[in-house]
Design an enzyme around this catalytic site. Sequence first.
Site, PDB file in Angstrom:
ATOM      1  N   ASP A 104       0.840  -1.201   0.000  1.00 22.28           N
ATOM      2  CA  ASP A 104       0.000   0.000   0.000  1.00 22.28           C
ATOM      3  C   ASP A 104       0.875   1.251   0.000  1.00 22.28           C
ATOM      4  O   ASP A 104       2.032   1.207   0.436  1.00 22.28           O
ATOM      5  CB  ASP A 104      -0.861   0.064   1.266  1.00 22.28           C
ATOM      6  CG  ASP A 104      -1.735  -1.155   1.426  1.00 22.28           C
ATOM      7  OD1 ASP A 104      -2.098  -1.758   0.412  1.00 22.28           O
ATOM      8  OD2 ASP A 104      -2.029  -1.497   2.584  1.00 22.28           O
TER       9      ASP A 104
HETATM   10  N1  URA Z   1      -0.997  -5.996   3.859  1.00 21.35           N
HETATM   11  C1  URA Z   1      -1.512  -4.750   3.870  1.00 21.35           C
HETATM   12  O1  URA Z   1      -2.544  -4.509   4.484  1.00 21.35           O
HETATM   13  N2  URA Z   1      -0.863  -3.789   3.214  1.00 21.35           N
HETATM   14  C2  URA Z   1       0.288  -3.987   2.562  1.00 21.35           C
HETATM   15  O2  URA Z   1       0.841  -3.065   1.982  1.00 21.35           O
HETATM   16  C3  URA Z   1       0.819  -5.291   2.557  1.00 21.35           C
HETATM   17  C4  URA Z   1       0.148  -6.272   3.215  1.00 21.35           C
END
Ligand code: URA
Length: 241
Positions: A104
């Site tokens: 993310d």
């Molecule tokens: N899980 C998440 O919630 N976000 C990420 O970026 C990676 C794994």
Amino acid sequence: MQRLDKYLSEAGAASRRELKDLLRAGAVTVNGAVVRDGAVKIDETADRVCLHGQTVEGLRRVVLLLYKPAGFVTSTDDPRDRTVMDLLPERWRKQRVAPVGRLDKATEGLLLLTNDGVLAHRLISPKYRIEKDYYAEHEGEAGQEDTEAFRAGLTLGDGTVCLPAELEPLGPGKSRVRVVEGKYHQVRRMLASRGMAVTYLRRDREGGLTLDGLASGEVRELTAAEVAALDRETGMQTAGE
Ligand code: URA
């Protein structure tokens, strides 16, 4: 061995159409000698191909390890945000690497990039059980019941069923999470489903690879031994034999 025009266009030196003119104009040399015929076969591992006197590096298999900082999106191009590609030196962008899976925008940590689509697919697919470790800071404190719920396989609010995962409480507001899949916002949603909203998330490990020695925003190419280990972990070696 490979056709000269194919080598040049795959390397992104020019389009097939432009190459014809460049070849005709004598702009291309192989080992110092002008070559005007794009159909000539070259040995991409040994021959030196130049365009306007500049060496053209051919496409080769590349696997990169990036310490992704927060604030960059995991995408090859985005109309608004800076992408992880903006953190790569030109020579690797030219090798047409793409991110393996997704972190993310707010998540930091280990992100692999490669131009090998099969390897990328295997690293993401739960079938190959490549472990991903995350360090999370969150509201509340994880306990024994949460650890058991993760181990049993959580069902998220929207009905998404997660594979069994490991949750290691590290004291108030901190945990380590190990998953073998990468669903959308997975770790954030897993912790939120147990009442622990995530405030910080970092991926520290993927398979046998860690962030060791890298600072945030830095990237390095994996060594041949590290790529061979990834190939073993994902069954690439047996697939290729
Ligand atoms: N899980 C998440 O919630 N976000 C990420 O970026 C990676 C794994």
